[in-house]
Enzyme design. Structure first.
Site, PDB file in Angstrom:
ATOM      1  N   SER A 193       0.832  -1.208   0.000  1.00  0.00           N
ATOM      2  CA  SER A 193       0.000   0.000   0.000  1.00  0.00           C
ATOM      3  C   SER A 193       0.868   1.261   0.000  1.00  0.00           C
ATOM      4  CB  SER A 193      -0.946  -0.042   1.198  1.00  0.00           C
ATOM      5  OG  SER A 193      -1.911   0.958   1.094  1.00  0.00           O
ATOM      6  N   ASP A 470      -8.295  -4.876  -6.249  1.00  0.00           N
ATOM      7  CA  ASP A 470      -7.932  -3.924  -5.202  1.00  0.00           C
ATOM      8  C   ASP A 470      -8.467  -2.533  -5.536  1.00  0.00           C
ATOM      9  OD1 ASP A 470      -6.722  -2.419  -3.258  1.00  0.00           O
ATOM     10  OD2 ASP A 470      -4.660  -2.999  -3.768  1.00  0.00           O
TER      11      ASP A 470
END
Ligand SMILES: *[C@@H]1O[C@H](CO)[C@@H](O)[C@H](O)[C@H]1NC(C)=O
Ligand SMILES: *[C@@H]1O[C@H](CO)[C@@H](O)[C@H](O)[C@H]1NC(C)=O
Ligand SMILES: *[C@@H]1O[C@H](CO)[C@@H](O)[C@H](O)[C@H]1NC(C)=O
Ligand SMILES: *[C@@H]1O[C@H](CO)[C@@H](O)[C@H](O)[C@H]1NC(C)=O
Ligand SMILES: *[C@@H]1O[C@H](CO)[C@@H](O)[C@H](O)[C@H]1NC(C)=O
Ligand SMILES: *[C@@H]1O[C@H](CO)[C@@H](O)[C@H](O)[C@H]1NC(C)=O
Ligand SMILES: *[C@@H]1O[C@H](CO)[C@@H](O)[C@H](O)[C@H]1NC(C)=O
Ligand SMILES: *[C@@H]1O[C@H](CO)[C@@H](O)[C@H](O)[C@H]1NC(C)=O
Ligand SMILES: *[C@@H]1O[C@H](CO)[C@@H](O)[C@H](O)[C@H]1NC(C)=O
Length: 546
Positions: A193, A470
C-alpha cells in the site's frame, strides 16, 4: 491503506459545532479506522503473540535530514528513536537484510509478517535477517513532542525515506556479531500500500543502499480526487449488488440534488430513520458503510470480514428481510417515483431492505445520542486534539492533506456512469479534517510524490505486485491507465487474480495450511517473490565477486 470516509465539511454549521464542542466525540471515520486496525490485529492474537517473540529495539536517527531545505525550518538537530524488530535466527553468511517498511500504522501490527508472512518466507528462503521497521510519526517513533501542525512539519515521505537510508547504514543488530549495513550487505525492502509506494521510491532514490524492492499494491501515483477507488468494485463485485447500489444511490442523489426539494429530502432521510441528521451529506455518507466492506476481505478466514457480502445479500434480496419495514412500502414507492424509478417492485423491496440494513448497522448504534453527535463528522473539537494518542488518524490524515490526497469522492465519477456512493460526497465535504485539524486549505502537493515516477516508476530489481480487485489498483503501476508491463527477473510484475489489498503479505504456519489455504494464487505469488529474490541474490554474489 486506510479507508478514508465519513469526513465532513459544512462551514455554516461550524458555529453550532463549537457550541457543541463539549462532546469531543470520535468521528465515525476514525471509529471505522479503529475497527479496521482491530480486524487486522485479530491476526496478531490468533496464535503466539509475536510481540512476545521479538523484542523491540530503537535506533537513534536525525529528526531533520534536510538541514538545507527551508520548508523544514525551524530546523532540528535532535535525534529520535525509530522502532524496529528483527529475527536473525535464519541468518547465513552472505544473506540479505529483508526490511518490511510498515507504513502508516503502529508497526507492531506487522509482526505477524515476520512470524509467518512474507518476511518470514523470504528470510527463510535466502538465509536473511528479517526486519519490521516503523515509519516516523507512528507507533512509538515520534520525532516531536506532539502532533501539532507545526510539529508535523517533519512528516514527509522524503524525511521518512531518509530514516530508512540511515537505518540501513547504521543499524547494529543486537547479538549479531557481523556488521550488516548497506551498501556492504544487500538490503531488500518490502512494503504494501503506502509502504509499497515508499519502498519503490527507496529503490529509485537510494539505489546504492537498497539492492531490491518489492512494491505490493504500491500506490505510487498520488491522486487528489480519488473517485477511482470504487472502479474495481464496480467492475468486479457481484453485478446484481453493483446494480442495486447504483440504482439506490441514484434515487438518493436525484432527490438530494434536486433544487428546492426540502420536503422530499426530509421524507427520504426520515424513511431511513435519519431525519434528524442535519446535513444532507452526513446522511449520504451514512449509507456507504456496506460498499466500503470490499477492501476488508481477505483470503485468510482469520482476518476476513464478511461484511461486504452481508451488505450485498441485503440489498439484492428478493423478499423482505425486515418485517418492521412493512409499513414503509408506500412512502418508498413515492420516493422511488421522485427519484426516477417509479413502478419498480423489485427496487421497492431492495430499498426496504436497504432501510432495514441501515437501521440495523447504523441507526441502532446511535442510541443515547443525537444523530448529529453520532454520525456527523463536523467535529472541530475532535480534530483539534494533537497528542500522541491521536496518531491513529492524525499522522496519516496529515500526509493525505499535505502530499497524498486519495479523497474518495462520488462527485468525481464521470457523467454517464452511476456512482456507488452519492455525488454529494465531494472534495470540499470530504476534506474537512484538512481545515479543522491542520488549517490546510489548499490541495495536497501531489507533485512531491509523483515526481518519483507515478504510474511509470521502474527500476532494475523493483518488483510490482498487485491485486486485480484492489480498490487501490487505480493508483498503482497496474492501473488500467498505466502502460502495460512485461514481467522480467529484473522488473518482475504480477497481478494476483481476484485479490484485494497486498494479499501476498500475509502467510500461514505450515501447520495451518489446508488443501485450499492459502489459495493457489497466493502460494504462487509468494513463490514468485522468493524465486526472483533468490535471482537477485545470485546477481549480488556475481557482482560482489567481480
Ligand atoms: C524506544 O523508544 C521509545 C520512545 O522513545 C521508548 O518509549 C521505548 O522505551 C524505547 N524502547 C527501547 C527498547 O529502548
Ligand atoms: C539539500 O541537499 C540534498 C542532498 O544532500 C540535495 O539533494 C538537495 O537538492 C539540497 N536542497 C537544496 C534546497 O539545496
Ligand atoms: C561474537 O563474537 C564474540 C567475540 O568475538 C564471541 O565470543 C561470540 O561467541 C560471538 N557470538 C556469536 C553469536 O557468534
Ligand atoms: C428555489 O427557491 C428560491 C426561493 O426559495 C427561488 O429563488 C429559486 O428560484 C428556486 N429555484 C428553483 C430552481 O426553483
Ligand atoms: C428528532 O429530534 C426531535 C427533536 O429534538 C426528537 O423529539 C426526536 O425524538 C428525534 N427523533 C429521532 C428519530 O431521533
Ligand atoms: C444483512 O446484513 C446484516 C448486517 O450486516 C447481517 O447480519 C445479515 O446476515 C444480512 N442478511 C443477509 C440475508 O445476508
Ligand atoms: C430499527 O431497529 C430497531 C431496533 O434497533 C427496531 O425496533 C425498529 O423496528 C427498526 N425499524 C425498522 C424500520 O426496521
Ligand atoms: C490558518 O492559516 C492562515 C494562513 O494560511 C492564517 O492566516 C491563519 O491565522 C491560520 N489559522 C489558524 C487558526 O492557525
Ligand atoms: C503451529 O505452528 C506454530 C509455529 O511453529 C506454533 O507456534 C503453533 O503452536 C502451532 N499450532 C498448532 C495448533 O500446533
Amino acid at each position: 491503506m486506510f479507508i478514508m470516509k465519513f469526513k465532513i465539511f459544512l462551514s455554516f454549521l461550524i458555529l453550532f459545532q463549537v457550541a457543541a464542542a463539549v462532546f469531543a466525540r470520535t468521528p465515525v471515520s476514525v471509529l471505522r479506522k479503529q475497527a479496521e486496525i482491530k480486524r487486522r490485529n485479530s491476526l496478531t492474537s490468533r496464535d503466539v503473540d509475536p510481540s512476545t517473540l521479538y523484542p523491540a529495539y530503537n535506533i537513534s536517527v536525525p529528526v531533520d535530514h534536510f538541514q538545507n531545505e527551508s520548508k523544514y525550518a525551524p530546523h532540528s538537530s535532535d535525534n529520535f528513536n525509530l522502532r524496529y524488530w528483527f529475527d536473525a535466527s535464519y541468518y547465513k553468511e552472505g544473506g540479505p537484510v529483508i526490511v518490511l517498511e510498515s507504513g502508516e500504522t503502529d508497526a507492531s501490527e506487522r509482526l505477524p509478517f515476520l512470524q509467518k508472512g512474507i518476511v518470514s518466507q523470504l528470510m527463510q528462503a535466502t538465509g536473511g535477517v528479517g526486519v519490521i521497521l516503523e515509519h516516523r510519526y507512528y507507533g512509538t517513533s515520534f520525532p516531536t513532542a506532539d502532533l501539532s501542525t507545526e510539529n508535523l512539519r517533519f512528516l514527509t515521505t522524503e524525511q521518512a525515506m531518509a530514516d530508512v537510508a540511515y537505518f540501513a547504514q547504521n543499524v547494529k543488530f543486537a547479538g549479531v556479531n557481523k556488521t550488516l549495513t548497506a551498501p556492504g550487505t544487500p538490503y531488500i525492502v518490502y512494503g504494501g500500500s503506502y509502504a509499497g509506494a515508499f519502498v519503490a521510491f527507496l529503490r529509485t532514490q537510494y539505489p546504492h543502499l537498497f539492492w531490491g524492492a518489492i512494491s505490493s499494491s504500491g500506490v505510487t501515483k498520488a491522486i487528489y480526487d480519488y473517485w477511482q477507488y470504487f472502479e474495481p468494485i464496480r467492475q468486479l463485485a457481484p453485478p446484481d449488488c453493483v446494480r442495486a447500489t447504483q440504482q439506490l444511490t441514484n434515487v438518493v442523489d436525484n432527490i438530494l440534488m434536486k433544487p428546492n426539494n426540502s420536503a422530499k429530502i426530509a421524507e427520504l432521510k426520515g424513511v431511513f430513520g435519519l431525519g434528524n441528521l442535519t446535513d444532507n451529506r452526513d446522511f449520504a455518507n451514512s449509507l456507504t458503510g456496506g460498499i466500503y466492506g470490499w477492501q476488508s476481505r481477505s483470503w485468510d478466514p482469520a482476518i476476513n470480514s464478511p461484511g461486504f457480502f452481508y451488505y450485498c445479500q441485503n440489498v439484492t434480496a428478493t423478499t423482505r428481510l425486515y418485517p418492521d419495514t412493512a409499513s414503509l412500502g408506500s412512502t418508498v414507492n413515492d420516493l422511488l417515483a421522485a427519484g426516477g424509478y417509479g413502478n419498480n417492485e423489485a427496487l421497492q423491496i431492495e430499498m426496504l431492505n436497504y432501510i432495514g440494513y441501515i437501521n440495523l448497522t447504523v441507526v441502532s448504534g446511535c442510541e443515547g445520542e443525537t444523530l448529529d453527535q453520532c454520525l456527523s463528522t463536523l467535529n472541530t473539537a475532535f480534530y483539534q486534539q494533537d497528542d500522541y494518542s491521536q496518531q491513529g488518524w492524525r499522522s496519516w490524515d496529515y500526509q493525505v492533506c499535505t502530499q497524498w490526497g486519495y479523497i474518495q469522492t462520488g462527485s468525481g465519477v464521470p457523467k454517464g456512469e452511476l456512482p456507488l456512493i452519492s455525488r454529494t460526497l465531494d472534495l470540499e465535504y470530504l476534506t474537512v479534517f484538512c481545515r479543522d485539524a491542520f488549517n490546510i486549505t489548499s490541495p495536497p502537493d501531489v507533485q512531491a510524490i509523483n515526481k518519483y515516477g507515478g504510474f511509470d516508476i521502474h527500476y532494475s530489481r523493483l518488483a510490482i505486485i498487485g491485486g486485480q480487485a484492489d480498490p487501490w489498483r487505480p493508483a498503482t503501476p497496474l492501473a488500467d491507465e498505466a502502460r502495460p508491463r512485461k514481467s522480467t527477473t529484473s522488473e518482475p510484475v504480477l497481478e494476483i487474480p481476484d485479490a484485494v489489498h497486498h494479499w501476498d503479505e500475509n502467510g500461514l504456519f505450515p501447520n495451518e495450511t489446508t488443501a485450499t489455504l492459502p489459495p493457489n494464487s497466493i502460494v504462487y505469488a509468494q513463490q514468485f517473490e522468493k524465486d526472483f529474490v533468490l535471482e537477485w541474490m545470485n546477481e549480488w554474489q556475481n557482482h560482489y565477486k567481480r
